[in-house]
Design an enzyme around this catalytic site. Sequence first.
Site, PDB file in Angstrom:
ATOM      1  N   ARG A  69       0.825  -1.212   0.000  1.00  0.00           N
ATOM      2  CA  ARG A  69       0.000   0.000   0.000  1.00  0.00           C
ATOM      3  C   ARG A  69       0.860   1.263   0.000  1.00  0.00           C
ATOM      4  NH1 ARG A  69      -2.338   0.150   4.623  1.00  0.00           N
ATOM      5  NH2 ARG A  69      -3.433  -1.824   4.372  1.00  0.00           N
ATOM      6  N   TYR A 123     -13.554  22.342 -12.587  1.00  0.00           N
ATOM      7  CA  TYR A 123     -13.968  21.067 -13.176  1.00  0.00           C
ATOM      8  C   TYR A 123     -15.227  20.575 -12.452  1.00  0.00           C
ATOM      9  CZ  TYR A 123     -13.137  16.097 -14.349  1.00  0.00           C
ATOM     10  OH  TYR A 123     -13.228  14.807 -14.780  1.00  0.00           O
ATOM     11  N   ASP A 195      -5.639  22.982  -9.415  1.00  0.00           N
ATOM     12  CA  ASP A 195      -5.739  21.898 -10.393  1.00  0.00           C
ATOM     13  C   ASP A 195      -4.964  22.370 -11.620  1.00  0.00           C
ATOM     14  OD1 ASP A 195      -6.496  20.196 -12.459  1.00  0.00           O
ATOM     15  OD2 ASP A 195      -8.539  19.934 -11.698  1.00  0.00           O
ATOM     16  N   LYS A 220      -4.593  12.706 -18.267  1.00  0.00           N
ATOM     17  CA  LYS A 220      -4.578  13.570 -19.447  1.00  0.00           C
ATOM     18  C   LYS A 220      -3.183  13.564 -20.096  1.00  0.00           C
ATOM     19  CE  LYS A 220      -8.752  14.181 -18.117  1.00  0.00           C
ATOM     20  NZ  LYS A 220      -9.196  15.166 -17.143  1.00  0.00           N
TER      21      LYS A 220
HETATM   22  C1  LIG Z   1     -10.120  15.058 -16.085  1.00  0.00           C
HETATM   23  C2  LIG Z   1      -9.876  16.122 -15.093  1.00  0.00           C
HETATM   24  C3  LIG Z   1      -9.797  15.836 -13.734  1.00  0.00           C
HETATM   25  C4  LIG Z   1     -10.087  14.468 -13.179  1.00  0.00           C
HETATM   26  O1  LIG Z   1      -9.221  13.525 -13.592  1.00  0.00           O
HETATM   27  P1  LIG Z   1      -9.622  11.957 -13.664  1.00  0.00           P
HETATM   28  O2  LIG Z   1      -8.293  11.348 -13.803  1.00  0.00           O
HETATM   29  O3  LIG Z   1     -10.521  11.829 -14.836  1.00  0.00           O
HETATM   30  O4  LIG Z   1     -10.295  11.627 -12.381  1.00  0.00           O
HETATM   31  C5  LIG Z   1      -9.514  16.859 -12.870  1.00  0.00           C
HETATM   32  N1  LIG Z   1      -9.335  18.112 -13.313  1.00  0.00           N
HETATM   33  C6  LIG Z   1      -9.404  18.435 -14.605  1.00  0.00           C
HETATM   34  C7  LIG Z   1      -9.187  19.833 -15.008  1.00  0.00           C
HETATM   35  C8  LIG Z   1      -9.701  17.447 -15.537  1.00  0.00           C
HETATM   36  O5  LIG Z   1      -9.820  17.772 -16.817  1.00  0.00           O
END
Ligand SMILES: *Cc1c(COP(=O)(O)O)cnc(C)c1O
Length: 411
Positions: A69, A123, A195, A220
């Site tokens: 973990r 988001y 973010d 992403k």
């Molecule tokens: C896709 C996304 C997330 C979340 O990511 P996941 O890996 O899909 O959970 C968070 N912030 C932004 C800006 C995103 O585009």
Amino acid sequence: MTGDSDRKLASATRLVSAGRRAEWTGTPGHPSAVVSPPVWRASTHLYADTAALKSGPKLNEDGRFFYGRRGAPTQWALADALTGLEPGAAGTMLYPSGVAAISGALLTVLRPGDVLLMTDNAYEPSRTMGNGLLKDFGIETRWFDPLSPDAFAKAICERTKCVLLESPGSLTMEVQDVPAIAAIARDRGVISIIDNTWASPLGFAPLSHGVDITVMSLTKHVGGHSDVMMGSASAGSHWYARLRKTAQAIGHVVSPDDAALALRGLRTMGLRLESETAHALELAAWLEQQPEVARVLCPMLPGSPGHDLWARDFNGGCGLFSFVLKGGTAEARNALIDALELFGIGFSWGGFESLVTPVDPARIRSASGWPLAGMADEDRFGVRLSIGLEDPADLRADLRSGLDAWRRAEG
Ligand SMILES: *Cc1c(COP(=O)(O)O)cnc(C)c1O
């Protein structure tokens, strides 16, 4: 090969060397020495005897295995690589998704009774977290206009503990004055989290602009191939230690297979971002000239909203931007999207392949309006593009057929 000495190298060089410590890849010359850290599958670490078990490391700070973990070398190599790319970071926690990274960071900072200020362009799942999970835990979320540091300053109250930023917002692309907001936050004792999925640390370095914790969806740009879900949070030593404690209490762990995929993606992230940025800019400039388009929302494009702040604070961009159609209906916008042949219709972005989604922010915003200032009220139907690695001339021709379909649907 990693750590402080790496930060003096250009990002292209760091992307190649990051996370490749000899203790994980083997010492060159040894029969098991390899370039990339192997997929190290493990839950159990075996000890020689009870004395070793008792004195064994409980944490993996020293790079030794303890229990699955806490990760194993494949995950540590990825975390180490991300830390090496993030100026000001002492460490990085990995999470099973970007959303888990956001909740992991928020639950590290916030306690019942606290107020969270969230940028209005956040988001959507971040908003849902504020309205749902956090609310259930006795944490109140309030939203503020992403473009107004003053509105942020005015919204701070005695109970404000934390601010969540997102710049550019991943639908409407407003660029926030992050240094100004982070400075106000620090001055008022508010912890800042951003973010930073859009820019990645190659495009924007949040910790060196005064932010406390930077979060990314590795799904992403880092993954880059639309086949892995993961998230990360990086911070200086104070918040890294706390992120770690929360993640371990919740039980967050990522699989070594996924970590290896993310590491593989990371190696080409710089090249992909460079190409996607150049092609996105080319297509954004072209879209701006099309009579059907009211507004292009692409901070990299001179004249587009947020361009000045982007040019001041960012070192790069990516392939994600939006545009807004001149009036029309949702049906016509959908006809445009359905006519595209080279753009997949689906959520997510940052992969090698181009994607398209409709954008309807009016539904979710609460502290600021949509359409944005300077846009006509009837210009409300947006389209978001994630530009992949295809030839931009092909994408342009495809978008032209989409705009023709929009015209036909408009009658
Ligand atoms: C896709 C996304 C997330 C979340 O990511 P996941 O890996 O899909 O959970 C968070 N912030 C932004 C800006 C995103 O585009």
